[in-house]
Design a protein around this motif. Sequence first.
Motif, mmCIF file in Angstrom:
data_model
loop_
_atom_site.group_PDB
_atom_site.id
_atom_site.type_symbol
_atom_site.label_atom_id
_atom_site.label_comp_id
_atom_site.label_asym_id
_atom_site.label_seq_id
_atom_site.Cartn_x
_atom_site.Cartn_y
_atom_site.Cartn_z
ATOM 1 N N PHE A 141 40.060 17.426 -28.307
ATOM 2 C CA PHE A 141 40.531 17.104 -29.408
ATOM 3 C C PHE A 141 39.663 15.907 -29.902
ATOM 4 O O PHE A 141 39.289 16.017 -31.132
ATOM 5 C CB PHE A 141 42.185 16.472 -29.246
ATOM 6 N N LEU A 142 39.396 15.051 -28.829
ATOM 7 C CA LEU A 142 38.071 13.889 -29.277
ATOM 8 C C LEU A 142 36.807 14.656 -29.916
ATOM 9 O O LEU A 142 36.343 14.085 -30.854
ATOM 10 C CB LEU A 142 37.927 13.076 -28.383
ATOM 11 N N MET A 143 36.558 15.794 -29.171
ATOM 12 C CA MET A 143 35.128 16.522 -29.628
ATOM 13 C C MET A 143 35.319 16.848 -31.163
ATOM 14 O O MET A 143 34.597 16.875 -31.734
ATOM 15 C CB MET A 143 35.123 17.452 -28.469
ATOM 16 N N ILE A 144 36.611 17.525 -31.365
ATOM 17 C CA ILE A 144 36.777 18.159 -32.693
ATOM 18 C C ILE A 144 36.708 16.862 -33.815
ATOM 19 O O ILE A 144 36.026 17.274 -34.975
ATOM 20 C CB ILE A 144 38.300 18.777 -32.734
ATOM 21 N N MET A 145 37.298 16.020 -33.397
ATOM 22 C CA MET A 145 37.456 14.657 -34.412
ATOM 23 C C MET A 145 35.997 14.374 -34.773
ATOM 24 O O MET A 145 35.695 13.906 -35.745
ATOM 25 C CB MET A 145 38.246 13.669 -34.125
ATOM 26 N N LYS A 146 35.237 14.056 -33.524
ATOM 27 C CA LYS A 146 33.759 13.514 -33.634
ATOM 28 C C LYS A 146 32.957 14.508 -34.290
ATOM 29 O O LYS A 146 32.156 14.107 -35.220
ATOM 30 C CB LYS A 146 33.240 13.395 -32.172
ATOM 31 N N PHE A 147 33.176 15.833 -34.173
ATOM 32 C CA PHE A 147 32.258 17.029 -34.899
ATOM 33 C C PHE A 147 32.735 16.669 -36.370
ATOM 34 O O PHE A 147 31.875 16.815 -37.224
ATOM 35 C CB PHE A 147 32.773 18.378 -34.498
ATOM 36 N N LEU A 148 34.187 16.839 -36.795
ATOM 37 C CA LEU A 148 34.297 16.682 -38.151
ATOM 38 C C LEU A 148 33.742 15.063 -38.995
ATOM 39 O O LEU A 148 33.342 15.309 -40.020
ATOM 40 C CB LEU A 148 35.817 16.603 -38.379
ATOM 41 N N GLY A 149 33.864 14.293 -38.059
ATOM 42 C CA GLY A 149 33.085 12.848 -38.430
ATOM 43 C C GLY A 149 31.926 13.106 -38.886
ATOM 44 O O GLY A 149 31.320 12.491 -39.668
ATOM 45 N N GLY A 150 30.944 13.616 -37.772
ATOM 46 C CA GLY A 150 29.694 13.869 -38.091
ATOM 47 C C GLY A 150 29.301 14.722 -39.349
ATOM 48 O O GLY A 150 28.430 14.672 -39.944
#
Length: 514
Positions: A134-143
């Motif tokens: 989940f953290l990976m997904i949020m960091k991807f969307l933030g990027g």
Amino acid sequence: MKNLIKIIFNKQEKDEKKEIPKYEEPADFEKAITAAGFGKFNVFLIFVSIPMTWMSQFETSTMSYVFPAAQCDLSLSLGNKGMLNAITYAGAICSGFTWGILMDNMGRRKLMIIGFLLDGIFTMLSSFSQSFTFLMIMKFLGGFIMNGPFAGMTAYLSEIHSQKFRSRVPLLLGFWNSLAAIYLPLLASFIMPLDFKLVIAESLVFYPWSLYLILNSLPAIFGGLIFLLLPESPKYLMTAGRNDEALKVFQRIYSINTGNPVETYPIKTLVEEKVTQVSSSFSFREGLDQIRPLFRAPYLKNLVLVCFLQVFLIMGQNTLRLWTPQLFQSINDYKVYNNGSSSNLCEMLKYIQPPKNSSECVVNTNNMEVYYNSMIVSGTTACFYILAGTLIGVLGQNRFLVLVSFFAGSFASAIYFSSNGEMATFLIALYSGLSSLGTNGSFIVVVNLFPTTLRTMAVSLGMMFSRTASMSGNIVFPYLLQMGCAPPFLFSACALFGGCIMAMFLPKRNENFI
């Protein structure tokens, strides 16, 4: 702080008011923005750009301080940390091309409002992560979101200043970045040692690092709200054939800067620039057609050169920079577990990951030295930016880039030979400050080498390629650490030396691109 702005811009506001000429003929953009002056509006814009600049820094850097606290809660391995550092850049890469087209065709302001607010939302959602995925997904969307507002803001701030101050704008943004880099460990020093575990639901637990991420989402949200008060870029409006709107923006800036009524603005009409077809029915294909000149002579050569320059400089900076808190954490852990004694850097880096024979995950929360060292590094970078405005004026932007990238690479390679933690901190501070100057100086090149209709696209493409390199560097970095002590530092040094070579071939700036 106001005096610092004057040092960087090398300008007294009162002098600007005396130099406003009268124009009988239609004025081009440079004459119009010069007549608007440098004053209260510019200072306000510079200050409100702080949270917007911090957004980009926070998006890429917060995880460096979250890792030590969250590695047990989320079961993070060294490879997981590398992936989390890299995934933000993966998101930025996927959106770079699209953001560039949209910004150059639909304007800066509206898209930046949306972009900043969305980035703040995704950062806030990441604070509720209960798993690595989940953290990976949020960091991807933030990027994915981050790329647009940052590129647009760089172009916006450059286009709201006259040529006399334009080249110094990226340096001031770099200074704000260095303040953000001081703020992150300072905030971490208050939040991370807190001992609480708030169970919101059966599968939702809130930790100190969760609070840290929520607080770091606020600057992006604030940045989006601030842009509701700011006008569209007048240069973009002129390029889009909206001269009446552009003139009103110039008048507004002039009135705020001088305190005079808008009617006294000395320019009454603006020249008709080549109109960019912009409408509510704008299509992606039209955007592709418009940026096609970027991939032909005379721009293609400069585009390739700029992309390679930013690939080397930004990879050289971001790969090691994002792992610096982990390096300091390893040094600190060595001292904690060895009764405060120090050793050479290579020996201390063995503590960068938990021992393989340990069955229990333990987090060392006695990390004040980590935060203190991180603030030293960021403070050194801030000091370098204070001197940068003078240096770039004396040396010129090209020679400046050559020198800072060469010395940054030299200090990066020297870190390997550190005999203790103090020497490592000193060399990392010098490397970080100089490489940061090089990275932000490279954005000046884009502003000076490309016209307005291609500028944000050129910035976005350069950032897309450089972030691909940064992503690759952060994925590779853990494996370089496993290979030995020297490879990580030599890798960053070689990248910076590559940037030095690219800077040697940069052409002089084109005075027609304003």
